[in-house]
Design an enzyme around this catalytic site. Sequence first.
Site, mmCIF file in Angstrom:
data_model
loop_
_atom_site.group_PDB
_atom_site.id
_atom_site.type_symbol
_atom_site.label_atom_id
_atom_site.label_comp_id
_atom_site.label_asym_id
_atom_site.label_seq_id
_atom_site.Cartn_x
_atom_site.Cartn_y
_atom_site.Cartn_z
ATOM 1 N N CYS A 122 0.880 -1.172 0.000
ATOM 2 C CA CYS A 122 0.000 0.000 0.000
ATOM 3 C C CYS A 122 0.912 1.214 0.000
ATOM 4 O O CYS A 122 1.460 1.581 1.030
ATOM 5 C CB CYS A 122 -0.918 0.006 1.223
ATOM 6 S SG CYS A 122 -1.942 1.500 1.321
ATOM 7 N N CYS A 125 -0.756 4.316 2.179
ATOM 8 C CA CYS A 125 -0.935 4.271 3.647
ATOM 9 C C CYS A 125 -0.533 2.895 4.148
ATOM 10 O O CYS A 125 0.652 2.560 4.123
ATOM 11 C CB CYS A 125 -2.331 4.707 4.079
ATOM 12 S SG CYS A 125 -3.732 3.891 3.285
ATOM 13 N N SER A 126 -1.485 2.098 4.570
ATOM 14 C CA SER A 126 -1.117 0.825 5.207
ATOM 15 C C SER A 126 -2.184 -0.237 4.988
ATOM 16 O O SER A 126 -2.334 -1.131 5.801
ATOM 17 C CB SER A 126 -0.917 1.045 6.704
ATOM 18 O OG SER A 126 -2.070 1.659 7.273
ATOM 19 N N CYS A 127 -2.938 -0.133 3.880
ATOM 20 C CA CYS A 127 -4.029 -1.077 3.641
ATOM 21 C C CYS A 127 -3.491 -2.509 3.566
ATOM 22 O O CYS A 127 -2.488 -2.774 2.902
ATOM 23 C CB CYS A 127 -4.759 -0.715 2.347
ATOM 24 S SG CYS A 127 -5.569 0.894 2.460
#
Lengths: 221, 220
Positions: A122, A125-127
Amino acid sequence: MPAEPDQDSIVGHDHDHDGHDHDHGSTLSPIEARVRALESLLIEKGYVQPAALDALIERYEHQVGPHNGARVVARAWVDPSFRARLLADGTPAIAELGIGGRGGEHMVVVENTPETHNLVVCTLCSCYPWPVLGLPPVWYKAPAYRARAVLDPRGVLADFGLRLPDTTRITVWDSTAETRFMVLPMRPAGTDGLDEAALAALVTRDSMIGTGLPLSPGDAA
Amino acid sequence: MNGAQDLGGAHGFGPVEAEANEPVFHAEWERRVFALAMAMGFTKTWTLDASRAARESLPPVEYLSSSYYEIWLRALETQLAEHGLASPEEMRSGTSRVPPGPVARVLQGDEVAPLFDRGFPSDRPPAAPARFAVGDRIIARNRHPLGHTRLPRFVRGRPGIIERVHGAFVFPEAAAEGRDAPPQWLYTAAFAAEDLWGESADPGGRVTIAAFESYLEPSR
């Protein structure tokens, strides 16, 4: 921060996981004090319930994790019709194993083959697919991985000690929406006699992100 | 926004360093920040997209020098203040000075398992037929919105192909601002690494993104 008499009760449940004592206000770091004040305030305001906070932490620290994804992979290795359903529409297939929920509402499972290796990132972000892998590790959320996975995936794999044949092409899946990706790694050689539970023990978190391969039977002993 | 969060293709961050036997949380305050952010998200005061927008709106130097949960904490504090649910002074002191603001709902302990097992799907009935089909050639639009976007810079203006059609979903750019907008079709758009990175590309490689329909235009 002021010494509120009830603060220890607010954060008092989880100390045993840390191995040190948070009860003495004088030992709090600035960020610990800041978070404690915030939690105290939000509880006093009635926006959050302490029992819900504890349940969230318990769920994501101890219940949801890559052992879930490993069960999915092992099932796909032994059951061709499940594998077909999993690759066609990930969410309902994963739900057959009682796995699903927040952060995995729209699962896409991508299959490694000798020709194609898949890598999930990702960049924005941090998906990450929470129900099957839990919360992401620090490196997955950090700039080095997010920056380089799309530009130099083979170099990133080398950081993990993984060298693929030059003939294996890499597809990188950037998780830019609520579709969440899990890699179905190739079944290791020498596992013909293993049952589903023994196969699941070979499936590492990184093999489901694409930064690793499953263990071999000898490794997992 | 073209902020520090849009990291794809950046140089200079060094090797990926994985921690062996990494714990889920590294400190008690990280546990609390995680749970507070999740529980406050459940109040429906703001959307998940708004939280992402708040995190990536940190000044770039701060974004890149903060740990992950520090970013979450700063964004949560900003959102609480912006929505009038807590003042900076109250957050500093940990003590409420004014009556609470309204929230739509409060997550209860016994709701966590059933609600989080079910999840919070973001697909929606489509408002119009899909514009693209699998195999269509597209170009990712070259756009640089000031607000939240899920179109990474490294694909903008680049040619690709529709590989999957996922259905219609909540459009994050609108949801981040609390705006109503029709759901948008979401696609897997695949790009040849060479079209993104030229001679620096991994040979034969591909990069896919999950692309909302308005991020794409037909290739002529």
